[in-house]
Design a protein around this motif. Sequence first.
Motif, mmCIF file in Angstrom:
data_model
loop_
_atom_site.group_PDB
_atom_site.id
_atom_site.type_symbol
_atom_site.label_atom_id
_atom_site.label_comp_id
_atom_site.label_asym_id
_atom_site.label_seq_id
_atom_site.Cartn_x
_atom_site.Cartn_y
_atom_site.Cartn_z
ATOM 1 N N UNK A 160 0.843 -1.410 -0.044
ATOM 2 C CA UNK A 160 0.131 -0.218 -0.307
ATOM 3 C C UNK A 160 1.026 1.607 0.100
ATOM 4 N N UNK A 161 1.591 1.133 0.760
ATOM 5 C CA UNK A 161 2.968 2.465 0.705
ATOM 6 C C UNK A 161 3.513 2.387 -0.504
ATOM 7 N N UNK A 162 3.891 1.540 -0.552
ATOM 8 C CA UNK A 162 4.647 2.049 -2.607
ATOM 9 C C UNK A 162 3.539 2.400 -3.634
ATOM 10 N N UNK A 163 2.573 1.484 -3.733
ATOM 11 C CA UNK A 163 1.516 2.001 -4.206
ATOM 12 C C UNK A 163 1.054 3.660 -4.211
ATOM 13 N N UNK A 164 1.252 4.322 -3.374
ATOM 14 C CA UNK A 164 0.862 5.585 -2.679
ATOM 15 C C UNK A 164 2.259 6.377 -3.092
ATOM 16 N N UNK A 165 3.248 5.420 -2.848
ATOM 17 C CA UNK A 165 4.897 6.446 -2.601
ATOM 18 C C UNK A 165 4.431 6.609 -4.537
ATOM 19 N N UNK A 166 3.849 5.807 -5.243
ATOM 20 C CA UNK A 166 4.048 5.498 -6.815
ATOM 21 C C UNK A 166 2.980 6.478 -7.474
ATOM 22 N N UNK A 167 1.904 6.716 -6.812
ATOM 23 C CA UNK A 167 0.990 7.667 -7.265
ATOM 24 C C UNK A 167 1.285 9.088 -7.205
ATOM 25 N N UNK A 168 2.142 8.828 -5.564
ATOM 26 C CA UNK A 168 2.893 10.825 -5.730
ATOM 27 C C UNK A 168 3.869 10.563 -6.611
ATOM 28 N N UNK A 169 4.939 9.853 -6.944
ATOM 29 C CA UNK A 169 5.859 10.111 -7.626
ATOM 30 C C UNK A 169 4.774 10.062 -9.095
ATOM 31 N N UNK A 170 4.040 10.036 -9.845
ATOM 32 C CA UNK A 170 3.496 9.729 -11.149
ATOM 33 C C UNK A 170 3.066 11.716 -11.088
ATOM 34 N N UNK A 171 2.167 11.882 -9.378
ATOM 35 C CA UNK A 171 1.924 13.275 -9.596
ATOM 36 C C UNK A 171 2.692 14.196 -9.443
ATOM 37 N N UNK A 172 4.050 14.745 -9.587
ATOM 38 C CA UNK A 172 5.254 14.861 -9.068
ATOM 39 C C UNK A 172 6.231 15.301 -10.259
ATOM 40 N N UNK A 173 5.889 14.026 -11.270
ATOM 41 C CA UNK A 173 6.500 13.793 -12.600
ATOM 42 C C UNK A 173 5.268 14.232 -13.176
ATOM 43 N N UNK A 174 4.430 14.555 -13.417
ATOM 44 C CA UNK A 174 3.293 15.005 -13.947
ATOM 45 C C UNK A 174 3.562 16.719 -13.773
ATOM 46 N N UNK A 175 3.167 17.069 -12.271
ATOM 47 C CA UNK A 175 4.056 18.222 -12.003
ATOM 48 C C UNK A 175 5.093 19.189 -12.525
ATOM 49 N N UNK A 176 6.257 18.013 -12.135
ATOM 50 C CA UNK A 176 7.716 18.887 -13.013
ATOM 51 C C UNK A 176 7.444 18.890 -14.547
ATOM 52 N N UNK A 177 6.917 18.486 -15.131
ATOM 53 C CA UNK A 177 6.363 17.819 -16.184
ATOM 54 C C UNK A 177 5.835 19.257 -16.945
ATOM 55 N N UNK A 178 5.078 19.651 -16.166
ATOM 56 C CA UNK A 178 4.014 21.328 -16.709
ATOM 57 C C UNK A 178 4.576 21.796 -16.227
#
Length: 333
Positions: A160-178
């Motif tokens: 569960x933590x790993x999935x949360x980390x993956x989601x946070x990572x994807x959101x951070x990557x999306x924000x950084x990409x924008x």
Amino acid sequence: MERKVSRICLTSEPNIIHFLQISWEKTLGSGFVITLTDGQSAWTGTVSESEISQEADDMAMEKEKYIDELRKALVSRAGPADTYKFNFSKESAHFSFEKNLKDISFRLGSFNLEKVESPAKVIRELICYCLDTIAENQAKNEHLQKENERLLRDWNDVQGRFEKCVSAKEALETDLYKRFILVLNEKKTKIRSLQKLLNEVQELEKSTEHERESATCSKMTADRDAVYDESTDEESENQFDPSVLIPATVSKDDSIISIPDVTDIAPSRKRRQRMQRNLGTEPKMTPQEHQLQEKEKLDSSLPETLKKGHISAENMSLETLKNSSPEDLFDEI
């Protein structure tokens, strides 16, 4: 004291199951106790360390390797079921076992056993040991199950933590990409504006340089035209009728009056030389000047009598005086 109980089938009685118990104090190589029973009778014997060493020497095998073979045959029972064969004779109480390698078999060991007077006690001890082992294994199994459940919960938590980390990572990557896209677009816009400004400055410099060159060329052309006009005006002032340059050929039949007037060009030539010195250029000989010089040479070659006659004729002829210019009269005087 460690024990190991296993089921074996004898070669002489393959249908009857026998139970074999091996127990030792420290290690199997230091000696062990062997117990064999069929559920009704029991036989037992003790194998010492010296006997183990003697068996290894008889087989020409290292002791450690021989002890390892004993462990596989009597304790762990590694390999297929038909790898090891057991033999026992109830009359002589002789126990032996062999190892099969494809079509070849060789004896690993043989021991003499003694029959137990009260086999019930031995069988009771075997049953108790088996029950204790079962209970111990059940306790271990329960403990392992609990540990497995704990590990499963931990694994689920970690997942569960790993999935949360993956989601946070994807959101951070999306924000950084924008953000990166915004910064990149700003940089591109700035680069385009700077490039446009640079092109304008270069075009302005080229146009300024072209105008400067055009002004310089026009100024040089105007100067050349002015110099050319001045020289042309002087030459036009000094031009005269080509008929005057016709050489006068003197013959006995020609009249002195028919000799044309000659214009002296010395003053105009001096003015031209002074003008050319002021302009910083060397005087050039024009075709007209060249003809005038030839005319002067021709006049100087005329006889003195012709010149005197020409002067008296001009004095006497009014028509000649009318056609003469003031400069020519001054030159003649």
